[in-house]
Design an enzyme around this catalytic site. Sequence first.
Site, short mmCIF file in Angstrom:
data_model
loop_
_atom_site.label_atom_id
_atom_site.label_comp_id
_atom_site.label_asym_id
_atom_site.label_seq_id
_atom_site.Cartn_x
_atom_site.Cartn_y
_atom_site.Cartn_z
N TYR A 237 0.15 4.82 3.52
CA TYR A 237 0.10 3.60 2.87
C TYR A 237 -1.24 2.75 3.51
CZ TYR A 237 3.46 1.81 6.60
OH TYR A 237 3.96 1.64 7.72
N GLU A 238 -1.51 1.62 2.90
CA GLU A 238 -2.68 1.17 2.94
C GLU A 238 -3.78 1.85 2.67
OE1 GLU A 238 -3.28 -2.11 5.44
OE2 GLU A 238 -0.96 -2.64 5.50
N GLY A 239 -3.88 2.48 1.94
CA GLY A 239 -4.75 3.61 1.50
C GLY A 239 -4.31 4.96 2.12
#
Length: 379
Positions: A362-364
């Site tokens: 997550y968060e890229g």
Amino acid sequence: MNFQLTEEQEMLRKMIRDFAENDVEPTAAERDEEERFDRAIFDKMAELGLTGIPWPEEYGGIGADFVSYCIAVEELSRVCASTGVTLSAHLSLASWPIYQYGNETQKKTFLHRLATGEALGAYALSEPGSGSDAASMKTIAKKEGNDYILNGNKVWITNGGVADIYIVFAMTDPEAGHKGISAFIVEKGTDGFTFGKKEKKLGIRSSPTTELIFENCRIPQENLLGEEGQGFKIAMSTLDGGRNGIAAQALGIAQGALDAAADYAKEREQFGKPIAANQGISFKLADMATEVEASRLLTYQAAWLESEGQSYGKASAMSKLFAGDAAMRITTEAVQVFGGYGYTKDYPVERYMRDAKITQIYEGTNEIQRLVIGRMLTK
Ligand code: CAA
Ligand code: FAD
């Protein structure tokens, strides 16, 4: 150059470690098993001032710096990664964009409520068909008089369902691509805003991850964050800091796994001696400790750059990439040090290993971090 934490940062670490060990760790395994979010833990964080660490007192914060914020996420994640991400999403994804782009009224109302912990925050960018390619979102916000009418679905939203204030990104001008995206502050309870599927997950199971559904949801134009069309910039710059929060989460998970493995290696005896007496085990611990320290240096450096008002996007992408990959390696090795016992729920290392995986996603994803770093190196 000074690598010493300040007295305030050291005191904060001690306070958070006491809180984490006394109030968070005892129920971490049970909350993981039951996939149960505990609002009382968030409320206690609010009492301690953690929900507003980096914001000025006038907006309800305690006026500390971003290194202190990372220490908080690290210490919480050392015992419970779900609690770590609850705070990280609340602070760096929901509160930061209001602090950075909000007008004075939005800061005095929404940011203040978030900082004091009266409200919990969330950030809604991802959609079923738009994850890494965030600009391809389909959610629409159509202007109608003094309101915007929101239609669409957001998925995977951390703190979804339990949060009170959501930063939601939507297309106000679909023809304009990423320049047609705008950001909105949406409150739970707004007509036309409901919650869909709650995900059943491998790790961070006591952090709820939920779908948001917008059906003709009317948002007053006062809740537009920044300007129309500025939404993608708001989303991306928010992630610059958010990614370092995830680095801090990964660092905390890795430190927790290392501490558990080192203790166990000293106690567990095979062939008439502690397993730590074998170089095969002590070298593993040495590599794990080195990677933990490298993660810490990258994470604190990115946070320090942000506190100093310097550019920190590349440093954050690097800290998230390195600390996430390192946490996965370190937690896997921790399970190995525990042998068969590590594979069971009698010890926390299997939870650490399950929790570490999300920090690469997550968060890229970490592929996207490489893309971000690569573009910055070659632009
Ligand atoms: N700050 C400000 N502006 C930025 C920026 C940044 N960090 N990065 C890009 N931009 C701007 C660019 O300057 C460009 O603006 P102009 O057109 O005015 O020049 C515009 O944004 C478009 O940039 P790109 O061409 O680089 O955009 P892209 O479509 O190629 O996408 C990407 C870039 C980095 C891949 C981006 O889509 C991305 O970050 N994807 C991953 C999504 C993501 O991280 N989602 C996380 C969801 S939150 C989450 O997961 C929560 C949780 O863990 C708890
Ligand atoms: P995809 O984008 O479909 O990617 C699939 C694979 O392809 C990945 O390995 C990816 O790295 C790779 N890939 C894609 N494009 C490229 C490329 N250009 N180069 C190389 N490889 C590529 N989102 C929010 O908005 N808010 C939240 O609070 C939030 N919380 C989350 C919590 C959890 C538990 C999870 C699982 C997700 C959360 N997300 C949230 C969404 C998260 O940010 C996305 O899952 C993530 O960005 C990846 O998107 P995707 O899942 O659609 O994968």
